[in-house]
Design a protein around this motif. Sequence first.
Motif, PDB file in Angstrom:
ATOM      1  N   ARG A 113      26.002   6.882 -27.655  1.00 30.62           N
ATOM      2  CA  ARG A 113      25.803   5.452 -27.874  1.00 30.62           C
ATOM      3  C   ARG A 113      25.313   5.209 -29.289  1.00 30.62           C
ATOM      4  O   ARG A 113      24.331   5.805 -29.743  1.00 30.62           O
ATOM      5  CB  ARG A 113      24.807   4.888 -26.857  1.00 30.62           C
ATOM      6  CG  ARG A 113      25.288   4.976 -25.426  1.00 30.62           C
ATOM      7  CD  ARG A 113      24.242   4.497 -24.452  1.00 30.62           C
ATOM      8  NE  ARG A 113      23.014   5.285 -24.554  1.00 30.62           N
ATOM      9  CZ  ARG A 113      21.949   5.097 -23.781  1.00 30.62           C
ATOM     10  NH1 ARG A 113      21.959   4.159 -22.868  1.00 30.62           N
ATOM     11  NH2 ARG A 113      20.880   5.843 -23.924  1.00 30.62           N
ATOM     12  N   GLY A 148      21.821  -0.472 -24.486  1.00 29.66           N
ATOM     13  CA  GLY A 148      22.986  -0.204 -23.659  1.00 29.66           C
ATOM     14  C   GLY A 148      22.557   0.093 -22.233  1.00 29.66           C
ATOM     15  O   GLY A 148      21.373   0.086 -21.897  1.00 29.66           O
ATOM     16  N   VAL A 149      23.533   0.366 -21.393  1.00 27.01           N
ATOM     17  CA  VAL A 149      23.251   0.668 -19.991  1.00 27.01           C
ATOM     18  C   VAL A 149      22.777   2.104 -19.862  1.00 27.01           C
ATOM     19  O   VAL A 149      23.443   3.030 -20.336  1.00 27.01           O
ATOM     20  CB  VAL A 149      24.494   0.435 -19.122  1.00 27.01           C
ATOM     21  CG1 VAL A 149      24.210   0.811 -17.671  1.00 27.01           C
ATOM     22  CG2 VAL A 149      24.947  -1.010 -19.227  1.00 27.01           C
ATOM     23  N   SER A 150      21.630   2.297 -19.245  1.00 26.89           N
ATOM     24  CA  SER A 150      21.072   3.640 -19.051  1.00 26.89           C
ATOM     25  C   SER A 150      21.018   3.971 -17.562  1.00 26.89           C
ATOM     26  O   SER A 150      20.703   3.115 -16.723  1.00 26.89           O
ATOM     27  CB  SER A 150      19.654   3.723 -19.633  1.00 26.89           C
ATOM     28  OG  SER A 150      19.678   3.690 -21.036  1.00 26.89           O
ATOM     29  N   LYS A 207      20.144  -2.186 -18.047  1.00 25.66           N
ATOM     30  CA  LYS A 207      20.634  -2.469 -19.385  1.00 25.66           C
ATOM     31  C   LYS A 207      19.461  -2.665 -20.334  1.00 25.66           C
ATOM     32  O   LYS A 207      18.646  -3.586 -20.169  1.00 25.66           O
ATOM     33  CB  LYS A 207      21.527  -3.714 -19.387  1.00 25.66           C
ATOM     34  CG  LYS A 207      22.183  -3.964 -20.744  1.00 25.66           C
ATOM     35  CD  LYS A 207      23.186  -5.087 -20.684  1.00 25.66           C
ATOM     36  CE  LYS A 207      23.880  -5.238 -22.039  1.00 25.66           C
ATOM     37  NZ  LYS A 207      24.884  -6.326 -22.009  1.00 25.66           N
ATOM     38  N   SER A 211      18.002  -3.648 -23.922  1.00 28.06           N
ATOM     39  CA  SER A 211      18.393  -4.514 -25.039  1.00 28.06           C
ATOM     40  C   SER A 211      17.284  -4.539 -26.081  1.00 28.06           C
ATOM     41  O   SER A 211      16.172  -4.053 -25.864  1.00 28.06           O
ATOM     42  CB  SER A 211      18.679  -5.939 -24.545  1.00 28.06           C
ATOM     43  OG  SER A 211      17.473  -6.579 -24.154  1.00 28.06           O
ATOM     44  N   ALA A 237      13.295  -4.445 -20.880  1.00 31.45           N
ATOM     45  CA  ALA A 237      13.875  -4.328 -19.543  1.00 31.45           C
ATOM     46  C   ALA A 237      12.790  -3.859 -18.563  1.00 31.45           C
ATOM     47  O   ALA A 237      11.863  -3.139 -18.946  1.00 31.45           O
ATOM     48  CB  ALA A 237      15.036  -3.341 -19.570  1.00 31.45           C
ATOM     49  N   GLU A 293      27.604  -5.584  -9.497  1.00 30.36           N
ATOM     50  CA  GLU A 293      28.402  -4.971 -10.548  1.00 30.36           C
ATOM     51  C   GLU A 293      29.851  -5.437 -10.529  1.00 30.36           C
ATOM     52  O   GLU A 293      30.398  -5.795  -9.493  1.00 30.36           O
ATOM     53  CB  GLU A 293      28.336  -3.449 -10.399  1.00 30.36           C
ATOM     54  CG  GLU A 293      26.903  -2.929 -10.482  1.00 30.36           C
ATOM     55  CD  GLU A 293      26.766  -1.526  -9.915  1.00 30.36           C
ATOM     56  OE1 GLU A 293      27.745  -1.047  -9.317  1.00 30.36           O
ATOM     57  OE2 GLU A 293      25.691  -0.933 -10.054  1.00 30.36           O
ATOM     58  N   ASP A 345      30.337   1.172 -23.470  1.00 30.32           N
ATOM     59  CA  ASP A 345      28.984   1.036 -24.030  1.00 30.32           C
ATOM     60  C   ASP A 345      28.538   2.324 -24.708  1.00 30.32           C
ATOM     61  O   ASP A 345      27.360   2.705 -24.657  1.00 30.32           O
ATOM     62  CB  ASP A 345      27.984   0.628 -22.951  1.00 30.32           C
ATOM     63  CG  ASP A 345      28.290  -0.753 -22.383  1.00 30.32           C
ATOM     64  OD1 ASP A 345      28.735  -1.619 -23.164  1.00 30.32           O
ATOM     65  OD2 ASP A 345      28.105  -0.953 -21.170  1.00 30.32           O
ATOM     66  N   LEU A 366      29.751  -1.874 -13.649  1.00 28.13           N
ATOM     67  CA  LEU A 366      29.414  -2.643 -14.841  1.00 28.13           C
ATOM     68  C   LEU A 366      28.538  -3.821 -14.446  1.00 28.13           C
ATOM     69  O   LEU A 366      28.969  -4.708 -13.702  1.00 28.13           O
ATOM     70  CB  LEU A 366      30.690  -3.145 -15.533  1.00 28.13           C
ATOM     71  CG  LEU A 366      31.720  -2.077 -15.942  1.00 28.13           C
ATOM     72  CD1 LEU A 366      32.916  -2.737 -16.612  1.00 28.13           C
ATOM     73  CD2 LEU A 366      31.089  -1.042 -16.855  1.00 28.13           C
ATOM     74  N   HIS A 373      30.005  -5.867 -22.521  1.00 25.11           N
ATOM     75  CA  HIS A 373      30.210  -4.411 -22.549  1.00 25.11           C
ATOM     76  C   HIS A 373      31.259  -4.084 -23.612  1.00 25.11           C
ATOM     77  O   HIS A 373      32.272  -4.773 -23.730  1.00 25.11           O
ATOM     78  CB  HIS A 373      30.679  -3.899 -21.188  1.00 25.11           C
ATOM     79  CG  HIS A 373      29.659  -4.037 -20.103  1.00 25.11           C
ATOM     80  ND1 HIS A 373      28.737  -3.067 -19.807  1.00 25.11           N
ATOM     81  CD2 HIS A 373      29.412  -5.074 -19.253  1.00 25.11           C
ATOM     82  CE1 HIS A 373      27.962  -3.474 -18.808  1.00 25.11           C
ATOM     83  NE2 HIS A 373      28.351  -4.690 -18.450  1.00 25.11           N
TER      84      HIS A 373
END
Length: 573
Positions: free
Chosen positions: A246, A308-310, A328, A330, A335, A351, A369, A387, A392
């Motif tokens: 990423r 990103g999405v972890s 996600k 940011s 988060a 999702e 991502d 997702l 994305h």
Amino acid sequence: MRFDVANFLAPLVLVVVFTACAHQPKTLVSAGGRLDVANDLDEPVELFVFGGREALIEPGSTVFLDRLPKRTVNCLAVGVISGAEWTRTFDLTGSNPVRWGLKLNDQAASPGMAKNIGAVIIDNRSEEPVRPFINGKTLDLVFPGIRTAFKGIPIGKVQIVTVGAQTESKFSTNMELTPGVTLVVTVEKPGSGVRVKNSSNIKVKANIKIADETSIRFLEPGDEYLLQKLAPGTTVSIIAEDTVGRIFWSGSIVPENGKVSEVLIPSPSGSLSVLSEFNQTINILANGNLLGTCPALGATEFVGLVPGVSKLQAASQDGSVLARGLVKISTDETAVWFIRPGSTRESGLEEGMVTIINQTDETVLVRIDGSERGRIEAGKPRQFGGLIPGSHSLSGAGLVSGTLFNSVIEVSTNAALEWKITPNNSILAISNTRDEAVRILIDGKEFAEIAAGDNAELQVPAGERQFVAAGVFSMTQLAKRLNLPAATTTSLVLSSPFATVKVLNTQVSTVEIYSDQGILGVVEGGQSALYDNVTPGPLRLVARSIDRPIQWTVLVNLDAGDVYNWNIGMQSK
């Protein structure tokens, strides 16, 4: 950096005027005592006046000193190789210069012995002090504009390394030192440089792009990588990724000419708060990497996370996974992830999914991502779920061509989206100015043949390509990596595949010019010559006097089309 080697085996006549502290027949800069010292010995000498070092004089050279005290002075000349000493006392109160000629038949005050040793002179023409190393031994700094002799070097193979004290520019060479020889190593002003340092808290994959070439370096926290010998005006672009792929930072820099600029890769800017209802200390992992711990029935915050999405995991001290989640990260806000007993099933927002259709003629590697999600065969579709709502980034890379495809999608709750990957082409406009036809190969495949003096426009798959232009008769090749953007035209001129060497012989004697390819020619004293059929690459050029035991050597690295000007016998001031 240039390495000049002079073999002083017999009396030579090499006249050098040091203008920094020299007098001329015209008006003096200062009305000090005037002393001319001529070295007609077969070795360099160091000149000391009242114990202070005034000059380093090579065989056949003369120095003109005009700022000495106007009184009686004690002078000492020391042979660089032999260690022999000559002493004289001179009255400098007069208006005319006093001359001291050092000759072979002069009786030395201290003869010295030098059968098995030689000397190395470091001539620092750069703008910073340099630290020399000879055969691994650390020597004293040599300051800008100074020539320093290092004596007592055993004969045989000698490894010489210099390191810039400020830029850390490093140059090295291996040379042969023979009895009675002085090696002169000239340190030129370095090209630009960039030092890339990982100042983040994670291991970084640094993608470093210079022109059409991209290199990859993995840097642990605190590690750095030095780029040297960059041409003036070179733009260095850097993209930093985490180990999952990423991207979290990018930047570019044009370093100042002759200096090393520093680029710091910062820590990612995302943050995460974890609130735990477990009655034990929990280990928190993101994408398989341990972030830290969360106390029992408590909370903790982690910073420096990649946006990103972890994929998050909460594990007990014995390694058992107690909770999973997709969150996600940011840069705008922290988060939050709530973990509680019974949440081992991966949790997250409602999702969506995307179907990616590969319409190219090659397999494409897909990332979502920044995370690698698998491959799609040519002409096939594939679905990707999980997702969470929001933006994305989608990317694909052709495994054969290296062509990149990118898109951004907006996912809503339970959305089902589609992205088609369509082929991209670029136009490569080539002008062949050579005197022979050339064959053009792209990624190893022959694309076209262009006659001498002709032009051609080739439709080439976009992306990074290996380009080769080979002469039909000479078989000389130009090879380079080209980055060809889609739907654009890239112009390329094919010029001579050779390099050029221009020689100016400032000596009175005729010299023979050699290279690794053999003898190039003969240049008379005070004349110049041009050799325009030199094969590019690392090259050792040698100028050898035909009537005196002296030679000059320079190591250069020439590209096709380069012109190298070599002034034989010129010394620094």
